[in-house]
Scaffold this active site. Structure first.
Site, PDB file in Angstrom:
ATOM      1  N   SER A 168       5.677  34.161  19.673  1.00 39.22           N
ATOM      2  CA  SER A 168       5.310  35.566  19.598  1.00 39.22           C
ATOM      3  C   SER A 168       6.592  36.354  20.315  1.00 39.22           C
ATOM      4  CB  SER A 168       4.041  35.766  19.888  1.00 39.22           C
ATOM      5  OG  SER A 168       3.210  35.300  19.255  1.00 39.22           O
ATOM      6  N   GLY A 178       1.941  35.514  16.126  1.00 40.17           N
ATOM      7  CA  GLY A 178       3.538  35.635  15.831  1.00 40.17           C
ATOM      8  C   GLY A 178       4.038  36.731  15.866  1.00 40.17           C
ATOM      9  N   CYS A 215      -4.441  37.192  16.951  1.00 38.07           N
ATOM     10  CA  CYS A 215      -3.035  38.236  17.312  1.00 38.07           C
ATOM     11  C   CYS A 215      -2.494  38.678  16.204  1.00 38.07           C
ATOM     12  CB  CYS A 215      -2.299  37.203  18.024  1.00 38.07           C
ATOM     13  SG  CYS A 215      -0.932  38.084  19.048  1.00 38.07           S
ATOM     14  N   GLN A 259      -3.709  41.199  12.929  1.00 37.54           N
ATOM     15  CA  GLN A 259      -3.314  42.579  12.298  1.00 37.54           C
ATOM     16  C   GLN A 259      -3.141  42.288  10.926  1.00 37.54           C
ATOM     17  OE1 GLN A 259       0.335  42.637  14.444  1.00 37.54           O
ATOM     18  NE2 GLN A 259      -0.659  42.508  16.640  1.00 37.54           N
ATOM     19  N   HIS A 303      -5.521  35.354  22.356  1.00 36.56           N
ATOM     20  CA  HIS A 303      -5.112  34.051  22.621  1.00 36.56           C
ATOM     21  C   HIS A 303      -6.325  32.964  22.995  1.00 36.56           C
ATOM     22  CE1 HIS A 303      -1.035  34.121  21.175  1.00 36.56           C
ATOM     23  NE2 HIS A 303      -1.004  35.521  21.493  1.00 36.56           N
ATOM     24  N   GLU A 349      -6.722  30.166  22.621  1.00 31.50           N
ATOM     25  CA  GLU A 349      -6.211  28.818  23.026  1.00 31.50           C
ATOM     26  C   GLU A 349      -6.128  28.458  24.303  1.00 31.50           C
ATOM     27  OE1 GLU A 349      -2.873  30.894  23.280  1.00 31.50           O
ATOM     28  OE2 GLU A 349      -4.117  30.850  21.577  1.00 31.50           O
TER      29      GLU A 349
END
Length: 378
Positions: free
Chosen positions: A55, A236, A262, A266, A352, A354
């Site tokens: 990203s 990304g 993320c 969008q 995020h 994760e």
């Protein structure tokens, strides 16, 4: 394990912002020149995960923590196959890297991968400038024979802007690969790689999910060829307004469980008919407070985004795919941090879950995805 750094190159270096403000320091990492969007990251730890997060493609990252490189670089914590940042800005690089997992110094890794950086500048002043004036284009120039000030500024202003940039295909996998479930396989997920981090499919694999990671250019037919119980939209880089929404709309039409994070948040927002816009300086770090509006719980979360969804906070919206609402909101600035469809199994968050690097407050979101797939199967 302790590694003595051979030290950043002692060549002079200059950071030039597109508004003309200049910072002088010394080279850190590779010597040369680089351009990108200047952004700041507020994380105290996790620099290796930050550097290898796709990203950050075409962004020059300013670390607000003053001392960077203490734990060196290991071979386990990379989030992708390479460093993606366009440049790196630190105040005080560690003179010695010390950690039992370290294999080399951060400086050595930056040199090996050709990442131009600068150290020894007032990163607090630079961060305050970006907060007040907004993220902007920047250049880092290092070496013993630097261009004159006018030339450097002109080169910065000729470099590409982030707004209008379509970058996902540049960082995504070119071929589909599979991350097998850990233990008994329960579900199959098609993950659209828009710049996915390695820990994300791992978190799903921990829950018995076999993850098929597909290129950003995958078609609807290619997504459904893997027989997915659910579809995942990854993080990304770039401007979401440039992305093709065909696959997402195809998934929504088939009412397949959908989870986006993320950049994926969008794109889901745009697929529902909401707009997106560029934030003044974005959210980047591992300490961002977000409220889950369904429970009232406040989570400390990991972020990396410069764009956001423009959706009404306090009303249910009608979309082509049913009713939608804002599920999460940032407590610092009321930016939309999550969306949820009320009439079919689809949701997304702007951060995020994760947790690489970052807190684990949002791990429940993967369990929520599993629950959607269980419900659909039932």
């Amino acid at each position: 394990m302790t590694i003595s750094t051979r030290g950043a190159a002692k060549a002079p270096a200059v950071l030039v912002l597109e508004d003309g403000r200049t910072f002088r320091g010394r080279a850190y990492g590779a010597v040369g020149e680089t351009f990108g969007e200047a952004v700041f990251n507020t994380g105290m730890t996790g620099y290796q995960e930050t550097l290898t997060d796709p990203s950050y493609h075409r962004q020059v990252v300013v670390m607000t923590a003053p001392h960077i490189g203490n734990t060196g670089v290991n071979d386990e914590d990379d989030e992708s196959e390479r460093i993606w940042v366009a440049g790196y800005v630190v105040r005080d690089p560690a003179r010695v890297a010390s950690n039992w997992r370290a294999r080399r110094s951060l400086d050595d890794e930056l040199v090996a991968q050709g990442i131009v950086g600068i150290s020894g500048i007032d990163t607090r002043a630079l961060t305050r400038h970006l907060r007040e004036c907004g993220a902007m284009r920047v250049g880092i120039f290092s070496g013993n024979a630097l261009p004159d000030a006018g030339t450097m500024l002109a080169e910065v202003r000729q470099s590409a802007e982030m707004q209008g940039s379509n970058l996902s295909a540049e960082v995504a996998t070119k071929e589909t690969y599979v991350v097998p479930a850990i233990g008994t396989k329960r579900f199959t997920v098609a993950a659209i790689d828009l710049g996915i981090k390695g820990m994300t499919p791992h978190r799903m694999a921990e829950r018995g999910i076999e993850v098929h990671v597909l290129p950003a250019t995958a078609t609807v037919d290619e997504v459904y060829a893997v027989g997915p119980d659910g579809v995942f939209l990854s993080n990304g880089p770039g401007d979401p307004a440039t992305a093709d929404l065909t696959v997402i709309k195809g998934v929504l039409e088939r009412r397949t469980p959908l989870f986006g994070i993320c950049f994926g948040n969008q794109l889901l927002g745009r697929s529902l008919g909401f707009g997106t816009y560029k934030l003044k300086y974005g959210h980047r770090g591992i300490n961002q407070p977000v409220q889950d509006r369904s429970t009232g719980k406040v989570e400390v979360t990991a972020h990396n985004h410069g764009f956001a969804v423009d959706a009404p906070l306090d009303q249910v919206s009608d979309t082509p795919y049913g009713r939608a609402e804002v599920s999460h909101v940032c407590l610092n600035d009321n930016v939309v941090e999550g969306l949820r469809l009320l009439d079919q199994p689809a949701f997304s968050v702007q951060y995020h879950p994760e947790a690489a690097a970052g807190p684990h407050d949002a791990a429940y979101l993967f369990d929520r995805f599993v629950s959607l797939m269980e419900g659909q199967r039932a």
